[in-house]
Design a protein around this motif. Structure first.
Motif, mmCIF file in Angstrom:
data_model
loop_
_atom_site.group_PDB
_atom_site.id
_atom_site.type_symbol
_atom_site.label_atom_id
_atom_site.label_comp_id
_atom_site.label_asym_id
_atom_site.label_seq_id
_atom_site.Cartn_x
_atom_site.Cartn_y
_atom_site.Cartn_z
ATOM 1 N N CYS B 20 47.824 -20.376 70.307
ATOM 2 C CA CYS B 20 47.968 -19.370 71.355
ATOM 3 C C CYS B 20 47.825 -20.016 72.734
ATOM 4 O O CYS B 20 48.620 -19.778 73.653
ATOM 5 C CB CYS B 20 46.904 -18.286 71.143
ATOM 6 S SG CYS B 20 46.851 -17.042 72.424
ATOM 7 N N VAL B 110 44.730 -11.209 75.153
ATOM 8 C CA VAL B 110 44.635 -11.478 73.719
ATOM 9 C C VAL B 110 43.348 -10.824 73.219
ATOM 10 O O VAL B 110 42.266 -11.137 73.712
ATOM 11 C CB VAL B 110 44.591 -12.991 73.435
ATOM 12 C CG1 VAL B 110 44.545 -13.250 71.932
ATOM 13 C CG2 VAL B 110 45.780 -13.700 74.070
ATOM 14 N N THR B 158 53.001 -15.312 71.507
ATOM 15 C CA THR B 158 52.326 -15.494 72.798
ATOM 16 C C THR B 158 53.381 -15.699 73.890
ATOM 17 O O THR B 158 53.278 -15.127 74.980
ATOM 18 C CB THR B 158 51.350 -16.687 72.740
ATOM 19 O OG1 THR B 158 50.359 -16.412 71.742
ATOM 20 C CG2 THR B 158 50.655 -16.905 74.075
#
Lengths: 279, 391
Positions: B20, B110, B158
Motif C-alpha cells: 500500500c 486507509v 491504492t
C-alpha cells in the motif's frame, strides 16, 4: 447607504460579504483591522497569505479577508494548518480563532504544533466564553465567573495561555487586549517575521455574553477595566500572568518571549536533502 | 516522467501494508500524516522512511483527528496526501472526512479493519467498518470505498483510490481487513508508464466575481492555497462563491452537486468480481479475506455437485446494486458472509429479489471453509434473520 471613497481597507476585505456577523461592541473587528494593518506593513505578497480558522465567532474572521481563507472544523484548524505548512513552507499562514476553538476543543493540536515549532502565526482572540453558542464557560473563563453554563460561578481554574504556550515550545509569545491596538498591530507584524510558532493572545470583550453577567454593562465598561487594570511588563514572570476580573490583580500584557530554534521545516528539509534519491 | 526512488518493476514478496505504501508513492502521494495503530502501523513506518527519499513529507500527528485534518491541509496546498488507520482511529477521523467531502478535497484514507466495538481485539481481523465507511460522518455523503482481497489488489487499488480521489475530488477510503494488511504475498509491479496516474485539476486564475465551484458540472478544478485565487474554503454549507449560506435552496444545490458527481458516474466507479455465478442456485456474497475463504467453499462445493457461486464487491461503496439485483433474479438464495454481526447484508437485502441469509463470523479469526461448506450443504432452514419479499 453611505457614499464615499469606501473604507481604507477595502482592498483587503471581501466587501461583498459585509456587514459582518459580529455583535455591536465586539472586539473581533478590532483584531481584523489590526491584522490587516500589520499585513500591509509587512509587505508580504497577498497571494502568499493564507488565513485559517476553526469554528466560532472569531473563526469567521478569515472569511472577510481578501486572501485565501480556510474555515475548517471546530478545534482542528491548527492540525489542518500543520499539514498545509509542511506541504508548502513558502506560505505565510495565520490562524485567527477563538479561545474555545484553539484551547478547549483544539488544545491537543495547539500544544503539539508549538512543540514541533511549525512556522504558523496564531492569534487567539480570548473573549472568556463560548460566544457563538450563547456564552457558556470554557477553559479560559476566570474562576467564579457567571456564564450560561456556570450559573453559580465557574468552579474551574482557567488556563494562563502565554505561560502555557511558552512551556509548550512556542518561539514567540505576546499578549494584548482589544484596547491596545497599536501594540497588537506591532506584535502581529513582528510575528510575521518570526521563524517558528508564534502566539499572540488578544483579550477581548463579549458584551452580550460574558460581559453582561460579570459586571460589564457594555463593551465600554470592559474596555475601561482593561485601561485601568492592565500592566505592560515584557519581562513578566508568566507564571503569574493569569487573567482575573476581580480587580485585585493587574492583567499582565507584553511582548513576553522571543527565542528562535530550528523549525520542523528546517530540520525536515535537511533530512530530505540528505536521503532523497529521486533526482 | 520517470520518478527515481519508486519500487522496482517486477516481482516482489511483500506485505499488504508495504504494498500500500509503495503504491501510494507511485500514485504520486507526497504527504502522509498519521498516528500509529495496529494493524496499519507498517504503512506509517514505511512511509516515514520512504517519503523523504522521494522529496515527500511525513508527519506523525498527535491523534487521528489531527492526521485527517493535516492531510486535508496538505491536499489544499497541492500535494496528494494519505493517512492510514484502523477502527478506533477511523472513528476519530469521521469529523474531518466530512470536511473533505463538503470542501471536495481529494485524499486517501486507509482503514484497516480489526475487531470492535471500541478497542476490540486490536491485532486480529474484523470487518466491522463497512457501514462506517459510508455513514460514519454526519450528513449525507456518497462514499467510494475499495476492499482488496490480496496484496496485489492492495497495491493496485491504492493507485486506483488516489486516481478516484482526484477524479471525483473527495476523500476515498481503502478498506482492507487486518489479514490483507499483514499477510505477505507475491505481487507484480508494472513499469511506471503502464500505470494511469490522474493529475490534479486546479484553477490557474480567477477574476473577483468568478465562481469558485460550479455546482452545475460534476467536476470543477480545485483552488490551491498560495496561488493568488483568494478562495474561501468553507466547512459550512456554501454557495458557488464558497460563501456560507443558511438557504435550503443553496443547500439542495450544493448537495445535489456533491452526491450527483458520484451517482452520475457510478458505473465507472463500481468494481466487482463474479466466480461461478452463471448457473448458481446459492450465491455467496463476500469481500476482503472472507472472499478468499468463500472462493474455496465454492470450489469444493462445486466438486460435491452444489450449484454455488460467489459475488465479490471490490467497491464496497458505491454499492453494486444493479449487479446484485440481476443475480438475485436467477438464484434461489443469497448468503452474505462477513466477519461482523450483519452489516453488508443490509444493503444486499435492500437490493435483492431472492431471500437473503446472513452468515456471521466472530471477529478475531478467519472463517473455516469446511465449517461454512458443511452448514450451506444442509437444506436451507428458516433462519430467524431470513426475510422474504412479498410479491
Amino acid at each position: 447607504m453611505i457614499q464615499g471613497k469606501g473604507h481604507p481597507k477595502d482592498a483587503f476585505l471581501r466587501s461583498e460579504r459585509l456587514p459582518h456577523i459580529w455583535c455591536p461592541g465586539c472586539g473581533i473587528g478590532i483584531v481584523l483591522n489590526a491584522y490587516l494593518n500589520a499585513l500591509a506593513l509587512s509587505g508580504i505578497p497577498r497571494e502568499e497569505v493564507v488565513l485559517i480558522s476553526g469554528i466560532g465567532c472569531t473563526a469567521r474572521l478569515p472569511g472577510y479577508a481578501n486572501a485565501d481563507s480556510y474555515h475548517t472544523t471546530h478545534g482542528r484548524s491548527i492540525a489542518f494548518a500543520t499539514g498545509m505548512k509542511i506541504a508548502n513552507p513558502k506560505l505565510h499562514i495565520s490562524l485567527i480563532s477563538g479561545d474555545g476553538d484553539l484551547f478547549n476543543i483544539g488544545g491537543n493540536h495547539i500544544m503539539h504544533a508549538a512543540r514541533r515549532n511549525i512556522d504558523l502565526n496564531v492569534i487567539c482572540v480570548n473573549n472568556f466564553n463560548y460566544g457563538m453558542t450563547g456564552g457558556q464557560h470554557g477553559s479560559t473563563t476566570p474562576a467564579g465567573s457567571v456564564t450560561a453554563s456556570s450559573p453559580y460561578g465557574n468552579l474551574e481554574q482557567s488556563f494562563n495561555l502565554p505561560y502555557m504556550m511558552k512551556a509548550m515550545g512556542a518561539s514567540y509569545v505576546s499578549r494584548w487586549t482589544a484596547l491596545h491596538v497599536r501594540q497588537l498591530t506591532r506584535s502581529i507584524a513582528k510575528s510575521f517575521t518570526v521563524r517558528g510558532f508564534s502566539f499572540i493572545e488578544v483579550l477581548s470583550v463579549c458584551p452580550p455574553n460574558f460581559g453582561k453577567d460579570n459586571g460589564f454593562a457594555d463593551a465600554y465598561a470592559q474596555m475601561q477595566y482593561f485601561r485601568e487594570h492592565c500592566e505592560i511588563d515584557n519581562n513578566a514572570d508568566l507564571h503569574n500572568a493569569g487573567v482575573t476580573f476581580s480587580g485585585d490583580r493587574p492583567i499582565i500584557l507584553g511582548d513576553f518571549y522571543h527565542k528562535t530554534r530550528p523549525t520542523f521545516h528546517d530540520i525536515e528539509r535537511e533530512i530530505i536533502e540528505r536521503v532523497r534519491v529521486d533526482r | 516522467m520517470i520518478v527515481k526512488g519508486l519500487i522496482d518493476p517486477g516481482k516482489h514478496f511483500i506485505s499488504g501494508n508495504f504494498a500500500c505504501a509503495e503504491a501510494a508513492l507511485i500514485a504520486g502521494c507526497r504527504f502522509y500524516a498519521g498516528y500509529p495503530i495496529t494493524p496499519s502501523s507498517e504503512i506509517l513506518e514505511r512511509l516515514s522512511s520512504r517519503l523523504p527519499m522521494v522529496g515527500g513529507h511525513f508527519v506523525e500527528m498527535e491523534d487521528e483527528i489531527g492526521s485527517m485534518a493535516a492531510i486535508l491541509g496538505a491536499a489544499n496546498a497541492g500535494l496528494k496526501s494519505m493517512t492510514a488507520t484502523s477502527g478506533p482511529g477511523f472513528s476519530l477521523m469521521q469529523e474531518n472526512i466530512g470536511l473533505g467531502m463538503i470542501t471536495e478535497t481529494p485524499c486517501v484514507v486507509v482503514n484497516e479493519m480489526r475487531s470492535g466495538p471500541s478497542t476490540g481485539i486490536p491485532t486480529r481481523v474484523g470487518q466491522g467498518d463497512i457501514m462506517q465507511a459510508h455513514w460514519g460522518t454526519h450528513g449525507d455523503v456518497e462514499s467510494i470505498s475499495y476492499c482488496p482481497n490480496s496484496v496485489q489488489e492492495m497495491f493496485d487499488l491504492t493507485i486506483t483510490a488516489f486516481n478516484s480521489a482526484e477524479k471525483y475530488r473527495q476523500p476515498v477510503i481503502m478498506l482492507p481487513d487486518q489479514v490483507i494488511g499483514h499477510m505477505s504475498e507475491k505481487i507484480v509491479v508494472k513499469q511506471p508508464w503502464e500505470y494511469e496516474i490522474v493529475p490534479r485539476l486546479t484553477i490557474s486564475s480567477r477574476k473577483a466575481d468568478d465562481k469558485l465551484v460550479d455546482f452545475s458540472t460534476d467536476f470543477s478544478p480545485m483552488f490551491l492555497a498560495g496561488t493568488g485565487i483568494r478562495g474561501n474554503f468553507e466547512s459550512l454549507t456554501h454557495d458557488e462563491m464558497g460563501y456560507p449560506s443558511n438557504s435550503s435552496a443553496v443547500e439542495a444545490k450544493m448537495m445535489n452537486h456533491l452526491l450527483g458527481k458520484i451517482r452520475d458516474h457510478r458505473d465507472s466507479i463500481v468494481e466487482f468480481e463474479k466466480y461461478e455465478t452463471d448457473d448458481a442456485e446459492t450465491l455467496l456474497v463476500a469481500y476482503g479475506v472472507t472472499s478468499r475463504v468463500m472462493e474455496r467453499v465454492v470450489r469444493e462445493g462445486r466438486n460435491k455437485g452444489l450449484k454455488i457461486g460467489l459475488f465479490r464487491p471490490i467497491t464496497i461503496w458505491p454499492f453494486p446494486d444493479r449487479e446484485i439485483r440481476k443475480l438475485s433474479k436467477r438464484v434461489q438464495r443469497i448468503i452474505v458472509t462477513e466477519i461482523n454481526y450483519g452489516q453488508y447484508s443490509h444493503s444486499v437485502r435492500e437490493n435483492s429479489d431472492a431471500p437473503v441469509e446472513e452468515m456471521h463470523f466472530p471477529p478475531g479469526a478467519v472463517p473455516d471453509p469446511d465449517t461454512v461448506l458443511k452448514s450451506i450443504s444442509k437444506p436451507a432452514k428458516q433462519e430467524k434473520h431470513r426475510r422474504e419479499k412479498g410479491k
